[in-house]
Design an enzyme around this catalytic site. Sequence first.
Site, PDB file in Angstrom:
ATOM      1  N   HIS A 141      -6.139  -7.070   0.031  1.00 36.75           N
ATOM      2  CA  HIS A 141      -5.570  -6.053   0.027  1.00 36.75           C
ATOM      3  C   HIS A 141      -4.336  -5.972   1.047  1.00 36.75           C
ATOM      4  O   HIS A 141      -3.072  -5.748   0.846  1.00 36.75           O
ATOM      5  CB  HIS A 141      -6.422  -4.616  -0.019  1.00 36.75           C
ATOM      6  N   ASP A 166       0.785  -1.230  -0.113  1.00 37.24           N
ATOM      7  CA  ASP A 166       0.126   0.196  -0.050  1.00 37.24           C
ATOM      8  C   ASP A 166       0.863   1.241  -0.024  1.00 37.24           C
ATOM      9  O   ASP A 166       1.973   1.106  -0.650  1.00 37.24           O
ATOM     10  CB  ASP A 166      -1.021   0.114   1.171  1.00 37.24           C
ATOM     11  N   ASP A 226      -6.825  -8.466  -4.736  1.00 38.25           N
ATOM     12  CA  ASP A 226      -7.058  -7.031  -4.162  1.00 38.25           C
ATOM     13  C   ASP A 226      -7.706  -6.236  -5.356  1.00 38.25           C
ATOM     14  O   ASP A 226      -7.272  -5.962  -6.692  1.00 38.25           O
ATOM     15  CB  ASP A 226      -5.555  -6.702  -4.020  1.00 38.25           C
TER      16      ASP A 226
END
Length: 306
Positions: A283, A123, A254
Amino acid sequence: MEVLRTPDDRFADLPEFPFSPNYHDIDDAVLGTLRLHYLDEGPKGGKVILCLHGEPSWCFLYRKMIPIFVAAGYRVIAPDLIGFGRSDKPTQLEHFSYQRHIDWLVSLIETLELAGITLIAQDWGGLLGLRIATEHPQRFAQISLANTGLPTGDQPMQAAFLAWRKYALSVAKFDAGAICGGYLTKDPTQYLSEQIIQAYRAPFPDQRFTAAARAFPSLVPITVDDPATQANRKAWQALMVWNKPMLMCFSDNDPITAGGDKAFINRVPGCRHQPHTTLKGSHFVQEYDGENWAKTVLAWLDNCAS
């Protein structure tokens, strides 16, 4: 300008989290002294693995991976970004920028004199870590990425990301536990236990503490005139001649970053002939398949060293 600090008792008796806190003070020209929290596990003389989280998580996300790295003799540094975890939390959206997050992390890296770093990033950990690695390449040896990217605003963003960006800014109650637990599903407990979900809520006693989490999606460059566009383009120029090993470990489910690994595999020389792996889960892949990511990285590092 208000800066909040989550009370320590919010972090008492967290499940699967036996780690001791460490703190680094940052002198910020606007906000004054900010306290950044980080984990420092394993032998001080060990090779360094730097684990960078995204939003709205914190270093708790790496709790399954850290013991595996430490058992193999590595020193693991896992900071909480400013605004997250046990780190201080400025309360206004305008207190946060892409560049300031980079500067805050670089302060920690330089103070700890980290070198020979293996970067583990997911991320926003990737958006920040890749910028830092390309701007300070002498400190980095290898990189492994999962569910991340390095956008420049030159390509249209997915509808799922634009919806997330709008949600983060507008939702009345930003619930980090529900987001980490189910990625905006109606029943996050189908993925994680209530104890784990509460651990992701722990840094945010009320909505005043959530400014960083709300701001982050809006800091992603989605237009060519974004303040971060030129710096990210420069980072890509560096990556396109980056020969140090780079391993992709994206997950198979994801909705935001699916297929993003190909941008690196096709453009970064260091990705060639590497054992890229597809992990299981959504994710926050550290929750679903973190142990496998850690073991994959260790086998890869052994191969890099041979």
